[in-house]
Scaffold this active site. Structure first.
Site, PDB file in Angstrom:
ATOM      1  N   GLY A 110      -6.398  61.055-136.923  1.00 10.76           N
ATOM      2  CA  GLY A 110      -4.997  60.786-136.582  1.00 10.76           C
ATOM      3  C   GLY A 110      -4.064  61.225-137.705  1.00 10.76           C
ATOM      4  N   ALA A 116      -8.632  73.161-136.430  1.00 11.84           N
ATOM      5  CA  ALA A 116      -7.950  71.868-136.485  1.00 11.84           C
ATOM      6  C   ALA A 116      -7.141  71.650-135.212  1.00 11.84           C
ATOM      7  CB  ALA A 116      -7.009  71.838-137.680  1.00 11.84           C
ATOM      8  N   GLY A 117      -6.958  70.400-134.871  1.00 13.18           N
ATOM      9  CA  GLY A 117      -6.100  70.091-133.748  1.00 13.18           C
ATOM     10  C   GLY A 117      -5.390  68.796-134.058  1.00 13.18           C
ATOM     11  N   HIS A 118      -4.088  68.878-134.254  1.00 10.87           N
ATOM     12  CA  HIS A 118      -3.320  67.682-134.584  1.00 10.87           C
ATOM     13  C   HIS A 118      -2.418  67.334-133.401  1.00 10.87           C
ATOM     14  CE1 HIS A 118      -3.848  68.429-139.172  1.00 10.87           C
ATOM     15  NE2 HIS A 118      -4.922  67.958-138.584  1.00 10.87           N
ATOM     16  N   ARG A 144     -16.008  63.361-128.014  1.00 12.50           N
ATOM     17  CA  ARG A 144     -16.401  62.996-129.381  1.00 12.50           C
ATOM     18  C   ARG A 144     -17.453  61.907-129.358  1.00 12.50           C
ATOM     19  NH1 ARG A 144     -10.180  62.586-130.848  1.00 12.50           N
ATOM     20  NH2 ARG A 144      -9.723  64.792-131.141  1.00 12.50           N
ATOM     21  N   GLY A 183      -1.178  52.839-131.617  1.00 16.84           N
ATOM     22  CA  GLY A 183      -0.925  53.609-130.397  1.00 16.84           C
ATOM     23  C   GLY A 183      -0.472  55.001-130.781  1.00 16.84           C
TER      24      GLY A 183
HETATM   25  P1  IMP Z   1     -15.989  74.932-137.644  1.00 20.77           P
HETATM   26  O1  IMP Z   1     -14.969  74.357-138.546  1.00 20.77           O
HETATM   27  O2  IMP Z   1     -15.428  75.451-136.348  1.00 20.77           O
HETATM   28  O3  IMP Z   1     -16.881  75.924-138.317  1.00 20.77           O
HETATM   29  O4  IMP Z   1     -16.961  73.734-137.176  1.00 20.77           O
HETATM   30  C1  IMP Z   1     -17.832  73.084-138.087  1.00 20.77           C
HETATM   31  C2  IMP Z   1     -17.908  71.606-137.777  1.00 20.77           C
HETATM   32  O5  IMP Z   1     -16.664  70.994-138.087  1.00 20.77           O
HETATM   33  C3  IMP Z   1     -18.190  71.272-136.320  1.00 20.77           C
HETATM   34  O6  IMP Z   1     -18.942  70.076-136.274  1.00 20.77           O
HETATM   35  C4  IMP Z   1     -16.808  71.003-135.766  1.00 20.77           C
HETATM   36  O7  IMP Z   1     -16.843  70.172-134.629  1.00 20.77           O
HETATM   37  C5  IMP Z   1     -16.159  70.328-136.943  1.00 20.77           C
HETATM   38  N1  IMP Z   1     -14.691  70.456-136.965  1.00 20.77           N
HETATM   39  C6  IMP Z   1     -13.975  71.542-137.336  1.00 20.77           C
HETATM   40  N2  IMP Z   1     -12.663  71.283-137.261  1.00 20.77           N
HETATM   41  C7  IMP Z   1     -12.536  70.019-136.847  1.00 20.77           C
HETATM   42  C8  IMP Z   1     -11.410  69.165-136.629  1.00 20.77           C
HETATM   43  O8  IMP Z   1     -10.255  69.526-136.808  1.00 20.77           O
HETATM   44  N3  IMP Z   1     -11.698  67.894-136.219  1.00 20.77           N
HETATM   45  C9  IMP Z   1     -12.972  67.460-136.050  1.00 20.77           C
HETATM   46  N4  IMP Z   1     -14.051  68.210-136.258  1.00 20.77           N
HETATM   47  C10 IMP Z   1     -13.839  69.484-136.661  1.00 20.77           C
HETATM   48 MG    MG Z   2      -8.183  66.916-134.639  1.00 15.97          MG
END
Ligand code: IMP
Ligand code: MG
Length: 442
Positions: free
Chosen positions: A15, A39-41, A304, A414
């Protein structure tokens, strides 16, 4: 005034986007230091959900300058889509800056990421498939393409051509994939470069100017401590350094300018992708956490894995990052539970340990030792202050602070901006105890 690093204290998805968005109100500059479009924010503002991969969440504030730093890897295609999406929502990207020394994720990186995952078979890592590992691998191998190469002149084009031909050997012979036409790739990427050119700067210099002007700078981490290339659960990690030290390296600043390091942790634990996870829950409670917490990856949509809060891991995150305080998110997800467990130690071959094992074999064998706390079984979603929280929820938070030996500065109940209890603003507040174990809320 303060320069603050926000990092993930678990396996990512803690988060950080929401907490960064919140603190961006007080920040003049927000810097992304590492990672790429893996990344995903997610940030929710007035019922509108923003999913950002590369652009710092500070972009939602018109006055805040947002810098994508040197240590990041940039996929121009995704970045341009992100800029377009924001513009469509009338959010200006005039204050966006991109480091000229950041590396570029090229189309062959994505292909190699996916093909190598397939080739690994049972040893697969569960990457996001976004080409992150191969981009950083090329950086270390010194065959990487940087933003400055794309916006440069002829000499770089020759170098890019050479690199694509070199990658073609790998694509064709190792993975039996079709080679890429260097001319096509170059033409496409030079087009991207022209659109990106106005955003490109010497980012370390710009950050230094902000430091000298005593501006508030927020360093926004991506991923999390346990995904750190050096200190995470290798090889099930990402290819950058999401820890606090990595923020300095990736931004190009010295550690002496940092005033505060905030670790963001969920009130439970999640992990996406492969790798060890001692407190993972299979069955009903795991499902409940996943459903109530909407635990699906922002980038890949993958479900997840969910489990109890792991204080052994938390203490490790405190140590590796030098955390000053914590932001605990998604407390509300636990609202319905009758009892809540927290892992306080590991049993490894019959020996108890309070320290996180960095030997993967020991970690694989670690059995969590739990303490069970009573659940509060009422909604916390509308709690605006510590006083509003049920006593048992407050006890739970105090227990976490006590286990990790750091105070809690922020509690999130939340997804929306308003659903946040700020015990102390880590940017403007004095550096003192927050929700400390010995301190009753006033
Ligand atoms: P990569 O960064 O795509 O090489 O993935 C390597 C590992 O890091 C995998 O287990 C991904 O699911 C995890 N991972 C990469 N970026 C994120 C993120 O932003 N959130 C959660 N897991 C991540
Ligand atoms: Mg994320």
């Amino acid at each position: 005034m303060a320069n603050v690093i926000i990092i993930g204290a678990q396996w990512g998805d803690e988060g950080k986007g929401k907490i960064t968005d919140l603190l961006s109100r007080s920040a003049d500059v927000v810097v992304r230091s590492q990672g790429g479009v893996n990344a995903g924010h997610t940030v929710v503002v007035q019922e509108q959900t923003f999913k950002l991969h590369l652009i710092p969440s500070g972009i939602l504030y018109p006055e805040t300058e947002c810098i994508i730093g040197s240590g990041t890897v940039i996929d121009p295609e995704v970045l341009l889509e992100e800029i377009d999406q924001l513009k469509k929502l009338s959010i200006s990207c005039d204050n966006l800056y991109i480091s000229q020394t950041a590396h570029v994720t090229m189309p062959y990186h994505r292909l190699i990421d996916k093909a190598s995952e397939e080739r690994r078979g049972k040893y697969k890592l569960g990457t996001t498939g976004r080409g992150i590992g191969p981009t950083y691998a090329d950086k270390a191998e010194r065959t990487g393409i940087r933003i400055v190469d794309l916006i440069g002149k002829e000499k770089s084009i020759e170098k890019i051509k050479w690199t694509i031909n070199y990658k073609n050997v790998i694509l064709e012979n190792l993975y039996h994939l079709k080679p890429m036409d260097p001319e096509v790739v170059i033409a496409q990427y030079l087009e991207y470069a022209e659109v990106l050119r106005p955003y490109v700067i010497d980012s370390s210099l710009k950050i230094d100017q902000a430091v000298r002007q005593k501006k508030n700078i927020l360093f926004e981490g991506a991923q999390g401590t346990l995904l750190d290339l050096d200190h995470g659960t290798y090889p099930y990690v990402t290819s950058s350094n999401p820890i606090a030290g990595g923020a300095c390296v990736g931004a190009g600043v010295g550690p002496t300018i940092i005033d505060r390091v905030i670790g963001v942790a969920k009130a439970y634990t999640t992990r996406v992708g492969e790798g060890p996870f001692p407190t993972e829950l299979e069955g009903e409670i795991g499902e409940l956490l996943c459903d109530r917490g909407a635990e699906f990856g922002t980038t890949t949509g993958r479900r997840r894995r969910c489990g109890w809060f792991d204080a052994v891991m938390g203490r490790y995150a405190v140590r590796i990052n030098g955390l000053d305080c914590l932001a605990i998110t998604k407390l509300d997800v636990l609202d319905t539970l009758e009892e809540i467990k927290v892992c306080v130690g590991y049993s490894i071959d019959g020996n108890n340990s309070n320290d996180f094992p960095t030997d993967p074999e020991a970690l694989a064998k670690s059995q969590p030792i739990y303490e069970t706390l009573p659940g509060w079984q009422q909604s916390t979603a509308d709690c605006l202050s510590l006083e509003d929280l049920p006593k048992l929820a407050l006890d739970y938070l105090k227990f976490l602070a006590e286990q990790l030996e750091v105070p809690i500065a922020i509690v999130s109940v939340g997804a929306s901006r308003g659903q946040t209890i700020i015990i102390e603003d880590p940017i403007h507040g004095p550096k003192r105890a927050l929700l400390d174990v010995n301190r009753e809320p006033q």
